[in-house]
Design a protein around this motif. Structure first.
Motif, PDB file in Angstrom:
ATOM      1  N   HIS A  61      -7.070  -4.931  16.246  1.00 31.42           N
ATOM      2  CA  HIS A  61      -6.631  -5.410  17.588  1.00 31.42           C
ATOM      3  C   HIS A  61      -7.575  -6.386  18.380  1.00 31.42           C
ATOM      4  O   HIS A  61      -8.542  -6.732  17.812  1.00 31.42           O
ATOM      5  CB  HIS A  61      -6.632  -4.142  18.639  1.00 31.42           C
ATOM      6  N   GLU A  66      -4.952  -6.734  28.367  1.00 34.66           N
ATOM      7  CA  GLU A  66      -3.558  -6.637  28.501  1.00 34.66           C
ATOM      8  C   GLU A  66      -3.173  -7.028  29.822  1.00 34.66           C
ATOM      9  O   GLU A  66      -2.392  -7.949  29.887  1.00 34.66           O
ATOM     10  CB  GLU A  66      -3.081  -5.175  28.317  1.00 34.66           C
ATOM     11  N   GLU A 257      -0.034 -13.219  26.059  1.00 31.02           N
ATOM     12  CA  GLU A 257       0.653 -12.272  25.491  1.00 31.02           C
ATOM     13  C   GLU A 257       0.587 -12.677  24.020  1.00 31.02           C
ATOM     14  O   GLU A 257       0.587 -11.777  23.182  1.00 31.02           O
ATOM     15  CB  GLU A 257       1.910 -11.667  25.819  1.00 31.02           C
ATOM     16  N   VAL A 258       0.479 -14.025  23.673  1.00 32.64           N
ATOM     17  CA  VAL A 258       0.604 -14.430  22.218  1.00 32.64           C
ATOM     18  C   VAL A 258      -0.835 -14.091  21.917  1.00 32.64           C
ATOM     19  O   VAL A 258      -0.968 -13.781  20.718  1.00 32.64           O
ATOM     20  CB  VAL A 258       0.969 -16.050  22.448  1.00 32.64           C
ATOM     21  N   ARG A 260      -2.845 -12.087  22.691  1.00 32.37           N
ATOM     22  CA  ARG A 260      -3.037 -10.590  22.341  1.00 32.37           C
ATOM     23  C   ARG A 260      -2.440 -10.134  21.109  1.00 32.37           C
ATOM     24  O   ARG A 260      -2.696  -9.283  20.515  1.00 32.37           O
ATOM     25  CB  ARG A 260      -2.459  -9.880  23.676  1.00 32.37           C
ATOM     26  N   GLN A 261      -1.311 -10.790  21.037  1.00 35.79           N
ATOM     27  CA  GLN A 261      -0.481 -10.435  19.711  1.00 35.79           C
ATOM     28  C   GLN A 261      -1.140 -11.032  18.523  1.00 35.79           C
ATOM     29  O   GLN A 261      -1.193 -10.186  17.347  1.00 35.79           O
ATOM     30  CB  GLN A 261       0.850 -10.897  19.968  1.00 35.79           C
ATOM     31  N   VAL A 262      -1.684 -12.176  18.400  1.00 38.02           N
ATOM     32  CA  VAL A 262      -1.980 -12.828  17.221  1.00 38.02           C
ATOM     33  C   VAL A 262      -3.560 -12.764  17.143  1.00 38.02           C
ATOM     34  O   VAL A 262      -4.090 -13.173  15.761  1.00 38.02           O
ATOM     35  CB  VAL A 262      -1.529 -14.316  16.802  1.00 38.02           C
ATOM     36  N   ALA A 284       4.658 -14.686  14.190  1.00 37.54           N
ATOM     37  CA  ALA A 284       4.631 -13.429  15.104  1.00 37.54           C
ATOM     38  C   ALA A 284       6.187 -13.642  16.003  1.00 37.54           C
ATOM     39  O   ALA A 284       6.207 -12.789  16.614  1.00 37.54           O
ATOM     40  CB  ALA A 284       3.492 -13.483  16.099  1.00 37.54           C
ATOM     41  N   TRP A 286       7.160 -16.291  17.849  1.00 43.19           N
ATOM     42  CA  TRP A 286       7.188 -17.463  18.698  1.00 43.19           C
ATOM     43  C   TRP A 286       7.240 -18.790  18.328  1.00 43.19           C
ATOM     44  O   TRP A 286       6.945 -19.292  16.973  1.00 43.19           O
ATOM     45  CB  TRP A 286       5.817 -17.453  19.502  1.00 43.19           C
TER      46      TRP A 286
END
Length: 373
Positions: A61, A66, A257-258, A260-262, A284, A286
């Motif tokens: 992670h 967040e 948020e991208v 956080r995701q990748v 992911a 996007w």
């Protein structure tokens, strides 16, 4: 014989990738633990941090919060710096002369510069969040540190050798607001003479070796149809936004948020770091866009990356090492696949040629002042 030669080349690249500039990070998620950044009390009015420990990663992670820790900030601008005091000052001046109309914050992280860059920002730009590394931690690591501290809905990576032009920031923020599937957007970059820079391309592939921006074919025949398929500004409508394989990290805005995701940038990479990040954004789910309406001047490689002979030699190694890391992460099927053999053979040959050519150039650079005396 072929197996023996191939084994030698594999050993050469393993040695190059594992020994030179080795970093323990091998996963696709890169993050820095904030307990390694200890506040120093030079200026109580703003946060300043000093890196004391080595970079650390977690495999599962990111640690980008967040929810933004500060309410109201739309844009966080992140500028890494190494020994480029004047360029950095010009960059910051241009931002405040052409500011974003939405609430924004600026992070400058100094990579152990000795030219007074840190003191210049401290004295002239008190509103900037200023960070300093006690040693040079590299481009990716410095950016990742700021990602974790950033408060904005969008995070904007900006090189220190750039000049912000009017409305560039507003255009990118508004584009991301209006296009919810866009994970990242890059601006049009101009050279110092205002010609268009090669900053939007397809994701690296085998064809890129022959028709990419650094290839001999492209340099000799820049308008050939194959290079235009790699360098997208040559084949796309430059009056409207379009999908890009990847855009230069000299000026790219990414959704929080991208990140956080990748995850953040791969700290092993200097070259191909933007291609790798955009490839992970695409994977992911996007989209990555190029926005010609947003224009930034980029004084390419003036920001401290190639200022000394040591840095230039290191850059040759980093480029070829980074090329193989990208191939291994995103394209390689097997170590014993035919394409892998060709990639290793080609990169090894290119590395040897580039290294010898640089030795000659540095020798000429060294001899010229002597002859002039």
């Amino acid at each position: 014989v072929l197996h023996f030669v191939y084994g030698l080349l594999c050993f050469f690249f393993l040695f190059l990738c594992l020994f030179f500039f080795h970093d323990p990070a091998t996963t696709e998620i890169y993050t820095l633990s904030l307990h390694d950044a200890l506040p120093i009390s030079m200026d109580e009015s703003r946060p300043t941090y000093l890196v004391e420990n080595e970079y650390s990663t977690t495999p599962d992670h990111t640690r980008i919060p967040e929810d933004p820790p500060a309410a109201g900030v739309i844009l966080s601008i992140v500028i890494p710096n190494y020994n480029a005091r004047k360029l950095l000052r010009d960059c910051l001046d241009s931002i405040y002369k052409n500011p974003c109309k939405y609430p924004f914050e600026i992070f400058v992280i100094d990579d152990a510069s000795w030219d007074g860059s840190y003191e210049m920002v401290q004295e002239n730009f008190p509103q900037v969040h200023l960070l300093r590394n006690e040693k040079n931690l590299s481009y990716g690591k410095s950016n990742n540190r700021c990602f974790e501290l950033a408060s904005g809905k969008y995070v904007y990576m900006l090189n220190n050798d750039t000049i912000m032009l009017p409305d560039a920031l507003d255009k990118m923020v508004e584009f991301l607001d209006e296009n919810p599937k866009a994970g990242a957007v890059g601006s049009k970059l101009l050279n110092e003479d205002r010609s268009i820079q090669y900053s939007v391309k397809t994701l690296p592939n085998i064809r890129s070796a022959f028709f990419g921006a650094r290839s001999i074919i492209t340099k000799l025949f820049p308008n050939n149809p194959f290079s235009s398929q790699e360098l997208l500004h040559m084949s796309q409508d430059m009056n409207r936004p379009f999908l890009a394989g990847y855009v230069s990290s000299a000026s790219v805005m990414v959704r929080r948020e991208v990140l956080r995701q990748v995850g953040g940038l791969d700290p092993r990479l200097t070259y191909h770091v933007d291609a790798d990040h955009c490839a992970r954004i695409w994977k992911a789910g996007w989209d990555v866009y190029y926005l010609p309406e947003s224009v930034v001047v980029h004084l390419d490689h003036r920001g401290g990356t190639l200022v000394t002979a040591k840095r230039r030699f290191k850059a040759v190694i980093e480029f070829h090492r980074g090329s193989f890391i990208f191939y291994q992460k995103h394209m390689m099927k097997s170590w014993w696949h035919t394409i892998t053999f060709l990639v290793i053979f080609g990169l090894a040959g290119r590395f040897i040629f580039s290294f010898l050519l640089l030795i000659i150039r540095e020798a000429v650079r060294f001899i010229k002042p002597v002859k002039s005396d």
